[in-house]
Design a protein around this motif. Sequence first.
Motif, mmCIF file in Angstrom:
data_model
loop_
_atom_site.group_PDB
_atom_site.id
_atom_site.type_symbol
_atom_site.label_atom_id
_atom_site.label_comp_id
_atom_site.label_asym_id
_atom_site.label_seq_id
_atom_site.Cartn_x
_atom_site.Cartn_y
_atom_site.Cartn_z
ATOM 1 N N GLY A 8 -1.009 -41.201 16.824
ATOM 2 C CA GLY A 8 -2.435 -40.983 16.578
ATOM 3 C C GLY A 8 -2.701 -39.693 15.828
ATOM 4 O O GLY A 8 -3.582 -39.621 14.968
ATOM 5 N N PHE A 9 -1.932 -38.656 16.131
ATOM 6 C CA PHE A 9 -2.072 -37.377 15.440
ATOM 7 C C PHE A 9 -1.612 -37.501 13.992
ATOM 8 O O PHE A 9 -2.203 -36.906 13.093
ATOM 9 C CB PHE A 9 -1.238 -36.290 16.134
ATOM 10 C CG PHE A 9 -1.804 -35.818 17.433
ATOM 11 C CD1 PHE A 9 -2.629 -34.707 17.499
ATOM 12 C CD2 PHE A 9 -1.514 -36.485 18.610
ATOM 13 C CE1 PHE A 9 -3.143 -34.263 18.710
ATOM 14 C CE2 PHE A 9 -2.022 -36.058 19.828
ATOM 15 C CZ PHE A 9 -2.843 -34.945 19.883
ATOM 16 N N ILE A 10 -0.535 -38.250 13.771
ATOM 17 C CA ILE A 10 0.011 -38.411 12.421
ATOM 18 C C ILE A 10 -0.960 -39.202 11.545
ATOM 19 O O ILE A 10 -1.186 -38.848 10.393
ATOM 20 C CB ILE A 10 1.397 -39.075 12.468
ATOM 21 C CG1 ILE A 10 2.404 -38.117 13.128
ATOM 22 C CG2 ILE A 10 1.865 -39.480 11.072
ATOM 23 C CD1 ILE A 10 3.690 -38.765 13.546
ATOM 24 N N ILE A 11 -1.534 -40.257 12.109
ATOM 25 C CA ILE A 11 -2.475 -41.065 11.334
ATOM 26 C C ILE A 11 -3.801 -40.326 11.185
ATOM 27 O O ILE A 11 -4.354 -40.254 10.091
ATOM 28 C CB ILE A 11 -2.672 -42.442 11.990
ATOM 29 C CG1 ILE A 11 -1.347 -43.220 11.922
ATOM 30 C CG2 ILE A 11 -3.797 -43.211 11.306
ATOM 31 C CD1 ILE A 11 -1.326 -44.505 12.712
ATOM 32 N N GLY A 12 -4.289 -39.751 12.268
ATOM 33 C CA GLY A 12 -5.544 -39.014 12.233
ATOM 34 C C GLY A 12 -6.747 -39.930 12.232
ATOM 35 O O GLY A 12 -6.639 -41.142 12.042
ATOM 36 N N ARG A 28 7.025 -33.532 11.187
ATOM 37 C CA ARG A 28 7.564 -32.750 12.313
ATOM 38 C C ARG A 28 6.526 -31.748 12.816
ATOM 39 O O ARG A 28 6.380 -31.523 14.018
ATOM 40 C CB ARG A 28 8.850 -32.023 11.916
ATOM 41 C CG ARG A 28 10.081 -32.893 11.987
ATOM 42 C CD ARG A 28 11.362 -32.072 11.877
ATOM 43 N NE ARG A 28 11.438 -31.272 10.667
ATOM 44 C CZ ARG A 28 11.930 -31.702 9.513
ATOM 45 N NH1 ARG A 28 12.396 -32.934 9.410
ATOM 46 N NH2 ARG A 28 11.966 -30.920 8.460
ATOM 47 N N GLU A 29 5.808 -31.129 11.879
ATOM 48 C CA GLU A 29 4.772 -30.158 12.222
ATOM 49 C C GLU A 29 3.686 -30.821 13.088
ATOM 50 O O GLU A 29 3.256 -30.273 14.094
ATOM 51 C CB GLU A 29 4.168 -29.639 10.914
ATOM 52 C CG GLU A 29 3.306 -28.427 11.023
ATOM 53 C CD GLU A 29 2.879 -27.970 9.636
ATOM 54 O OE1 GLU A 29 1.711 -28.198 9.301
ATOM 55 O OE2 GLU A 29 3.700 -27.408 8.902
ATOM 56 N N VAL A 30 3.260 -32.004 12.692
ATOM 57 C CA VAL A 30 2.228 -32.726 13.440
ATOM 58 C C VAL A 30 2.765 -33.161 14.807
ATOM 59 O O VAL A 30 2.052 -33.072 15.806
ATOM 60 C CB VAL A 30 1.704 -33.941 12.638
ATOM 61 C CG1 VAL A 30 0.729 -34.755 13.478
ATOM 62 C CG2 VAL A 30 1.040 -33.488 11.351
ATOM 63 N N VAL A 31 4.015 -33.601 14.863
ATOM 64 C CA VAL A 31 4.612 -34.012 16.143
ATOM 65 C C VAL A 31 4.655 -32.813 17.093
ATOM 66 O O VAL A 31 4.313 -32.938 18.272
ATOM 67 C CB VAL A 31 6.018 -34.625 15.945
ATOM 68 C CG1 VAL A 31 6.742 -34.785 17.279
ATOM 69 C CG2 VAL A 31 5.919 -35.958 15.223
#
Length: 97
Positions: free
Chosen positions: A8-12, A63-66
């Motif tokens: 969800g964070f990666i997709i936004g 990786r930053e978003v994860v």
Amino acid sequence: TVPNMAVGFIIGKGGESIKEIQQRSGANLQVTRDHDVAPSALDRIITISGSSSQIEEAERLVREVVQLAVSKQSGGGGGGGGSSFESSPYGPPAGSQ
């Protein structure tokens, strides 16, 4: 692969984050859809295509978003919403948190 909880964070919201990753890296990202993954799966596959430098940059941004997603899930961080890349292309400013 990335943890399911980070997708969800990666997709936004409205696809904003993944679009930004694609714009910044020049790579194309495709995330395995929910219905294509076993319900018990802990990870999702992200397929990244582009030149080797585009892929490397996209991997770095993902990786930053994860890391951001994991820290938020474990109770770390805080703050507002919006893109996870707002403050800097290299992560949060030094001394934050």
